[in-house]
Design an enzyme around this catalytic site. Structure first.
Site, PDB file in Angstrom:
ATOM      1  N   ARG A  93      39.728 -45.812  14.849  1.00 33.45           N
ATOM      2  CA  ARG A  93      40.601 -46.167  13.512  1.00 33.45           C
ATOM      3  C   ARG A  93      39.685 -45.617  12.327  1.00 33.45           C
ATOM      4  NH1 ARG A  93      45.391 -46.334  14.224  1.00 33.45           N
ATOM      5  NH2 ARG A  93      45.655 -47.633  12.398  1.00 33.45           N
ATOM      6  N   HIS A 111      28.560 -39.704  16.412  1.00 34.56           N
ATOM      7  CA  HIS A 111      29.441 -38.715  16.446  1.00 34.56           C
ATOM      8  C   HIS A 111      28.956 -37.510  17.287  1.00 34.56           C
ATOM      9  CE1 HIS A 111      32.686 -35.944  14.987  1.00 34.56           C
ATOM     10  NE2 HIS A 111      31.691 -34.930  14.856  1.00 34.56           N
TER      11      HIS A 111
HETATM   12  C1  GRF Z   1      31.508 -40.481  22.001  1.00 32.01           C
HETATM   13  O1  GRF Z   1      31.713 -39.236  22.309  1.00 32.01           O
HETATM   14  C2  GRF Z   1      31.202 -40.794  20.813  1.00 32.01           C
HETATM   15  O2  GRF Z   1      30.426 -40.075  20.291  1.00 32.01           O
HETATM   16  C3  GRF Z   1      32.693 -40.700  20.017  1.00 32.01           C
HETATM   17  O3  GRF Z   1      33.641 -41.172  20.837  1.00 32.01           O
HETATM   18  C4  GRF Z   1      33.161 -41.005  22.307  1.00 32.01           C
HETATM   19  C5  GRF Z   1      33.157 -42.494  22.807  1.00 32.01           C
HETATM   20  O4  GRF Z   1      32.943 -42.530  24.154  1.00 32.01           O
HETATM   21  N1  GRF Z   1      32.569 -41.143  18.822  1.00 32.01           N
HETATM   22  P1  GRF Z   1      32.495 -43.827  24.811  1.00 32.01           P
HETATM   23  O5  GRF Z   1      33.738 -44.787  24.452  1.00 32.01           O
HETATM   24  O6  GRF Z   1      31.266 -44.437  24.129  1.00 32.01           O
HETATM   25  O7  GRF Z   1      32.137 -43.589  26.246  1.00 32.01           O
END
Ligand code: GRF
Length: 220
Positions: A93, A111
């Site tokens: 979000r 990220h």
């Molecule tokens: C990860 O790749 C993170 O960098 C991005 O969303 C993904 C989340 O994966 N913001 P998880 O839910 O932590 O397995």
């Protein structure tokens, strides 16, 4: 020393949440996860939190008339739990400017690219399309503009021949699982200072603040 009280905000799988849970399990880790909030009731990460005995809250964004009301509900839950640092981990979000200001310098995100390259969605496909030789991940303080803010930790991984977005994502994710706990450790130890657009890491006892290549580039 008192441990930093952390909340993790998720929307899905929660593998980064798991890496933070695992790190916090060490008795000398300088942070503890007090609360996990999901905007989705079906987020798999909620079970990870429950298994670790961490309090969870489901705050469905659809229950709120607008983003301001949703973010106010988030802040109310965070304040009630005495949260000092908020970690976004796959939280899908967009947060309002008001929320970002309210939690300024106490709100971090991970990220899956080497920011400032490839902010936003579909990072791995865009990195492959651009022909970059390295990708990676970034843990950063959150500012109003999406996927911007002072960088705390980055980890680079190579882009290899034959990569598709899934293969690259898996390699980056393995790096994420090291980078996020490291960033949380550095913050919890009080070693991160924000100076303008940059975050500076104070020298520590053994590691003098430098990040060993082995940590940043995990083998396949
Ligand atoms: C990860 O790749 C993170 O960098 C991005 O969303 C993904 C989340 O994966 N913001 P998880 O839910 O932590 O397995």
């Amino acid at each position: 020393m008192a441990r930093l009280k952390v909340a993790v905000l998720i929307s899905g799988r929660g593998s980064n949440l798991q890496s933070l849970i695992d790190a916090c399990a060490a008795p000398d880790f300088p942070a503890e996860i007090k609360l996990v909030i999901s905007n989705r009731a079906d987020a798999a990460g909620l079970a990870r939190a429950a298994k670790a005995g961490i309090a969870t809250a489901i705050i469905p964004h659809r229950d709120y008339a607008n983003r301001e009301a949703f973010d106010a509900a988030l802040t109310a839950a965070l304040d009630k739990a005495g949260i000092e640092l908020v970690c976004l981990a796959g939280f899908m979000r967009l947060l309002t400017a008001g929320f970002v200001a309210r939690w300024r310098d106490r709100l971090v995100n991970i990220h899956p690219s080497l920011l400032p390259s490839f902010p936003g969605l579909d990072t791995h496909a865009r990195a492959l399309a651009a022909g970059v030789r390295f990708s990676g991940c970034t843990v950063h303080f959150v500012r109003e503009e999406m996927d911007s803010g002072p960088i705390i930790v980055q980890a680079a991984v190579p882009v290899l021949p034959g990569d598709d977005p899934e293969r690259l994502a898996a390699r980056v994710l393995a790096a994420e699982h090291k980078a996020y706990p490291l960033a949380l450790k550095l913050i919890g130890e009080g070693r991160v200072t924000i100076k303008g657009a940059r975050a500076e890491i104070a020298r520590g006892g053994a590691d003098c603040g430098a990040l060993p290549p082995s940590l940043l580039n995990p083998p396949d």
